[in-house]
Design an enzyme around this catalytic site. Sequence first.
Site, mmCIF file in Angstrom:
data_model
loop_
_atom_site.group_PDB
_atom_site.id
_atom_site.type_symbol
_atom_site.label_atom_id
_atom_site.label_comp_id
_atom_site.label_asym_id
_atom_site.label_seq_id
_atom_site.Cartn_x
_atom_site.Cartn_y
_atom_site.Cartn_z
ATOM 1 C CD GLU A 23 -2.660 -1.473 -0.016
ATOM 2 O OE1 GLU A 23 -2.891 -0.521 -0.783
ATOM 3 O OE2 GLU A 23 -3.052 -2.646 -0.242
ATOM 4 C CG HIS B 247 -1.096 1.163 -4.299
ATOM 5 N ND1 HIS B 247 -0.808 0.846 -5.605
ATOM 6 C CD2 HIS B 247 -1.644 0.042 -3.759
ATOM 7 C CE1 HIS B 247 -1.140 -0.401 -5.854
ATOM 8 N NE2 HIS B 247 -1.663 -0.933 -4.750
#
Lengths: 246, 106
Positions: free
Chosen positions: A126, A129
Amino acid sequence: MAGAPAESGPGAAAGEQLPQQHVACQVFPERLAQGNPKQGFLSSFFTNNQKCQLMLLKTLETNPYVKLLLDAMKHSGCAVNKERHFSCEDCDGNVSGGFDASTSQIVLCQNNIGNQAHMNRVVTHELIHAFDHCRAHVHWFTDVRHLACSEVRAANLSGDCSLVNEIFRLHFGLKQHHQTCVRDRAILSILAVRNISKEVARKAVDDVFESCFNDHEPFGRIPHNKTYARYAHRDFQNRDRYYSNI
Amino acid sequence: MADHGDWRPPRPCEAYRAEWKLCRSARHFLHHYYVHGERPACEQWRRDLASCREWEEHRSAEAQRSLCESERARVQAARKHTLVWALRQSPPADWHLPLPQEEKDQ
């Protein structure tokens, strides 16, 4: 994301699947018991939320992949604050986590992350991202190619597709199998957060693969294990000397 | 290339040695084959290590040139693919803003 199913609103920009699951989309919330990672010592004494918080803290403080990503994001003007940028929540289905670009927050699915190694990998995934969101104009919700690119990078650089993880998923392959895994997991992650057909997702991944598979920022290499991640962090910390002497 | 008295190798010589050693390891062979389907090429790290040591001992101009050329080639190789997206000039404006009020009230 905040408790709402991923596909019902702006919600999660990018999602990550449990390693053993093949069910990709949250419209099918059945959970296969064998998909849950082994529960450790913490499960007896703490709630899911407390376990999530403790494991997250350990990841942020000790994992070399994450420490490099945090440094790189700070360098790009996106210093990460644990309370502001992370949230441990219960999630529907079998998703492990997601990055919500509309709130600049990483959601960790406390009911689906069972051990420290899994937490390390989800946070790395994550944060990639988040790093992309920080350094580039990523059209998360309007251009599926941009989403595909970030998912290819996350699958490639987070350890999602390591040989060991693939063997645990009973995907046996050696020569260039890593690339097959990256494509497949990128498609699964796209389908988890977008209501599109598998063919559209596959085409988006194919379109961007060459460029995004070879974009290794901020690692400068594919970090196959913690040794590579430590070397990458060392190189990042040395970048001023490096670029001023070539 | 910086061509003045205070030039030094882009990486410490120990870093070149560590990269060469890692590249030649059985584990790296396995990782590289798993990703690329071919054996890794480690010779350039060995050459760079030799150049680094040559520069440290003799301040060789040829060693300096060779190191610069090698590292620039690495940078070029890393940048050869066109990016899918446009890079930002500044971070997202809302990165540090508080969460929306309804989230805080939950």
